[in-house]
Design a protein around this motif. Structure first.
Motif, PDB file in Angstrom:
ATOM      1  N   ALA A  35       0.833  -1.201   0.000  1.00 54.31           N
ATOM      2  CA  ALA A  35       0.000   0.000   0.000  1.00 54.31           C
ATOM      3  C   ALA A  35       0.875   1.261   0.000  1.00 54.31           C
ATOM      4  N   THR A  36       1.770   1.342   0.952  1.00 51.73           N
ATOM      5  CA  THR A  36       2.658   2.501   1.030  1.00 51.73           C
ATOM      6  C   THR A  36       4.048   2.042   1.438  1.00 51.73           C
ATOM      7  N   LEU A  37       5.020   2.753   0.957  1.00 51.44           N
ATOM      8  CA  LEU A  37       6.396   2.474   1.338  1.00 51.44           C
ATOM      9  C   LEU A  37       6.699   3.131   2.674  1.00 51.44           C
ATOM     10  N   PRO A  38       7.494   2.498   3.502  1.00 52.80           N
ATOM     11  CA  PRO A  38       7.936   3.164   4.731  1.00 52.80           C
ATOM     12  C   PRO A  38       8.716   4.435   4.382  1.00 52.80           C
ATOM     13  N   GLN A  55      18.728  -1.936  -0.794  1.00 55.83           N
ATOM     14  CA  GLN A  55      19.251  -3.098  -0.076  1.00 55.83           C
ATOM     15  C   GLN A  55      18.954  -2.927   1.403  1.00 55.83           C
ATOM     16  N   LEU A  56      18.231  -3.880   1.981  1.00 56.80           N
ATOM     17  CA  LEU A  56      17.958  -3.870   3.411  1.00 56.80           C
ATOM     18  C   LEU A  56      18.999  -4.755   4.079  1.00 56.80           C
ATOM     19  N   SER A  57      19.780  -4.150   4.977  1.00 64.81           N
ATOM     20  CA  SER A  57      20.902  -4.831   5.615  1.00 64.81           C
ATOM     21  C   SER A  57      20.789  -4.716   7.129  1.00 64.81           C
ATOM     22  N   THR A  58      21.648  -5.470   7.811  1.00 66.11           N
ATOM     23  CA  THR A  58      21.809  -5.328   9.250  1.00 66.11           C
ATOM     24  C   THR A  58      23.299  -5.199   9.551  1.00 66.11           C
ATOM     25  N   THR A  59      23.610  -4.762  10.728  1.00 67.87           N
ATOM     26  CA  THR A  59      24.978  -4.416  11.089  1.00 67.87           C
ATOM     27  C   THR A  59      25.975  -5.561  10.927  1.00 67.87           C
ATOM     28  N   PHE A  60      25.651  -6.738  11.417  1.00 73.33           N
ATOM     29  CA  PHE A  60      26.627  -7.825  11.438  1.00 73.33           C
ATOM     30  C   PHE A  60      26.369  -8.874  10.362  1.00 73.33           C
ATOM     31  N   CYS A  61      25.815  -8.473   9.257  1.00 72.98           N
ATOM     32  CA  CYS A  61      25.462  -9.385   8.173  1.00 72.98           C
ATOM     33  C   CYS A  61      26.613  -9.454   7.162  1.00 72.98           C
ATOM     34  N   ALA A  62      27.310 -10.588   7.122  1.00 69.71           N
ATOM     35  CA  ALA A  62      28.433 -10.742   6.192  1.00 69.71           C
ATOM     36  C   ALA A  62      27.985 -10.741   4.728  1.00 69.71           C
ATOM     37  N   PRO A  63      26.908 -11.453   4.348  1.00 63.67           N
ATOM     38  CA  PRO A  63      26.475 -11.394   2.951  1.00 63.67           C
ATOM     39  C   PRO A  63      26.036  -9.991   2.520  1.00 63.67           C
ATOM     40  N   ASP A  85      21.736   1.526   0.281  1.00 59.53           N
ATOM     41  CA  ASP A  85      21.814   0.525   1.340  1.00 59.53           C
ATOM     42  C   ASP A  85      21.177   1.103   2.591  1.00 59.53           C
ATOM     43  N   LEU A  86      20.159   0.416   3.115  1.00 61.41           N
ATOM     44  CA  LEU A  86      19.453   0.885   4.297  1.00 61.41           C
ATOM     45  C   LEU A  86      19.640  -0.138   5.413  1.00 61.41           C
ATOM     46  N   ASP A  87      20.281   0.298   6.497  1.00 58.93           N
ATOM     47  CA  ASP A  87      20.499  -0.573   7.651  1.00 58.93           C
ATOM     48  C   ASP A  87      19.228  -0.567   8.503  1.00 58.93           C
ATOM     49  N   VAL A  88      18.598  -1.742   8.644  1.00 63.39           N
ATOM     50  CA  VAL A  88      17.344  -1.832   9.398  1.00 63.39           C
ATOM     51  C   VAL A  88      17.547  -2.392  10.808  1.00 63.39           C
ATOM     52  N   THR A  89      18.799  -2.431  11.270  1.00 66.13           N
ATOM     53  CA  THR A  89      19.079  -2.943  12.610  1.00 66.13           C
ATOM     54  C   THR A  89      18.271  -2.203  13.663  1.00 66.13           C
ATOM     55  N   GLN A  91      15.718  -0.091  13.010  1.00 67.79           N
ATOM     56  CA  GLN A  91      14.378   0.244  12.534  1.00 67.79           C
ATOM     57  C   GLN A  91      13.697  -1.006  11.972  1.00 67.79           C
ATOM     58  N   PRO A  92      13.469  -2.001  12.830  1.00 64.53           N
ATOM     59  CA  PRO A  92      12.879  -3.260  12.369  1.00 64.53           C
ATOM     60  C   PRO A  92      11.463  -3.105  11.818  1.00 64.53           C
ATOM     61  N   GLU A  93      10.793  -2.025  12.181  1.00 64.84           N
ATOM     62  CA  GLU A  93       9.444  -1.802  11.660  1.00 64.84           C
ATOM     63  C   GLU A  93       9.428  -1.643  10.144  1.00 64.84           C
ATOM     64  N   VAL A  94      10.526  -1.140   9.583  1.00 69.52           N
ATOM     65  CA  VAL A  94      10.629  -1.002   8.128  1.00 69.52           C
ATOM     66  C   VAL A  94      10.617  -2.383   7.481  1.00 69.52           C
ATOM     67  N   ALA A  95      11.446  -3.274   7.991  1.00 68.47           N
ATOM     68  CA  ALA A  95      11.486  -4.642   7.456  1.00 68.47           C
ATOM     69  C   ALA A  95      10.152  -5.337   7.667  1.00 68.47           C
ATOM     70  N   GLN A  96       9.552  -5.139   8.817  1.00 71.05           N
ATOM     71  CA  GLN A  96       8.276  -5.790   9.112  1.00 71.05           C
ATOM     72  C   GLN A  96       7.180  -5.296   8.169  1.00 71.05           C
ATOM     73  N   GLN A  97       7.131  -4.009   7.923  1.00 74.56           N
ATOM     74  CA  GLN A  97       6.106  -3.447   7.036  1.00 74.56           C
ATOM     75  C   GLN A  97       6.244  -3.983   5.617  1.00 74.56           C
ATOM     76  N   LEU A  98       7.472  -4.281   5.206  1.00 74.05           N
ATOM     77  CA  LEU A  98       7.721  -4.789   3.857  1.00 74.05           C
ATOM     78  C   LEU A  98       7.685  -6.317   3.766  1.00 74.05           C
ATOM     79  N   GLY A  99       7.530  -6.988   4.893  1.00 75.61           N
ATOM     80  CA  GLY A  99       7.497  -8.445   4.888  1.00 75.61           C
ATOM     81  C   GLY A  99       8.861  -9.070   4.661  1.00 75.61           C
ATOM     82  N   VAL A 100       9.916  -8.390   5.095  1.00 78.75           N
ATOM     83  CA  VAL A 100      11.287  -8.882   4.918  1.00 78.75           C
ATOM     84  C   VAL A 100      11.672  -9.701   6.143  1.00 78.75           C
TER      85      VAL A 100
END
Length: 142
Positions: A35-38, A55-63, A85-89, A91-100
């Motif tokens: 419906a809407t982007l975060p 790219q949705l990333s987290t701090t300690f993600c090697a890939p 590159d967006l670090d979602v560490t 801001q988990p609500e962003v990943a959750q809203q997108l179903g990531v």
């Protein structure tokens, strides 16, 4: 004897699970209707760029580091393609809203915010460019 069968069964299940995960890694999937982007993602879109790879990333993600290098290189050598590159560490609500559910996840977004496709894991460069090529061809000239 029962212990041997348990070990063999566990080994077979582990190999099957590993093969399934390996098969899914980097595979291009169709876009999810959203419906809407975060807001943190909507801010990254450029109306003059046909496709933005978010790219949705987290701090300690090697890939994620490998994905960042790959997508930056693709964006540098492809006209009309941008990488963010967006670090979602934190801001988990962003990943959750997108179903990531995993990082890295790459979303290909049109300039109006429409999700074109998504990739879980490290993308395969040529497959990604092939999938995006029709969106570059729609680009108005002049």
């Amino acid at each position: 004897m029962v212990g041997l069968w348990v070990v063999l069964g566990t080994l077979v299940l582990g190999l099957a699970a590993g093969a399934a995960l390996r098969w899914r890694n980097g595979r291009i999937r169709t876009a999810r209707p959203s419906a809407t982007l975060p807001e943190p993602i909507a801010r990254q879109l450029d109306p003059d760029t046909p496709v933005t790879l978010v790219q949705l990333s987290t701090t300690f993600c090697a890939p994620c580091r490998h994905t960042r290098a790959l997508l930056s290189h693709l964006a540098d050598r492809t006209d009309g393609l941008r990488h963010v590159d967006l670090d979602v560490t934190n801001q988990p609500e962003v990943a959750q809203q997108l179903g990531v559910l995993r990082t890295p996840t790459t979303l290909a977004l049109a300039s109006d915010g429409t999700e074109l496709l998504r990739v879980g894991g490290v993308p395969r460069a040529e497959e990604l460019l092939d999938a995006l090529r029709p969106h570059f061809e729609k680009r108005p000239t002049g």
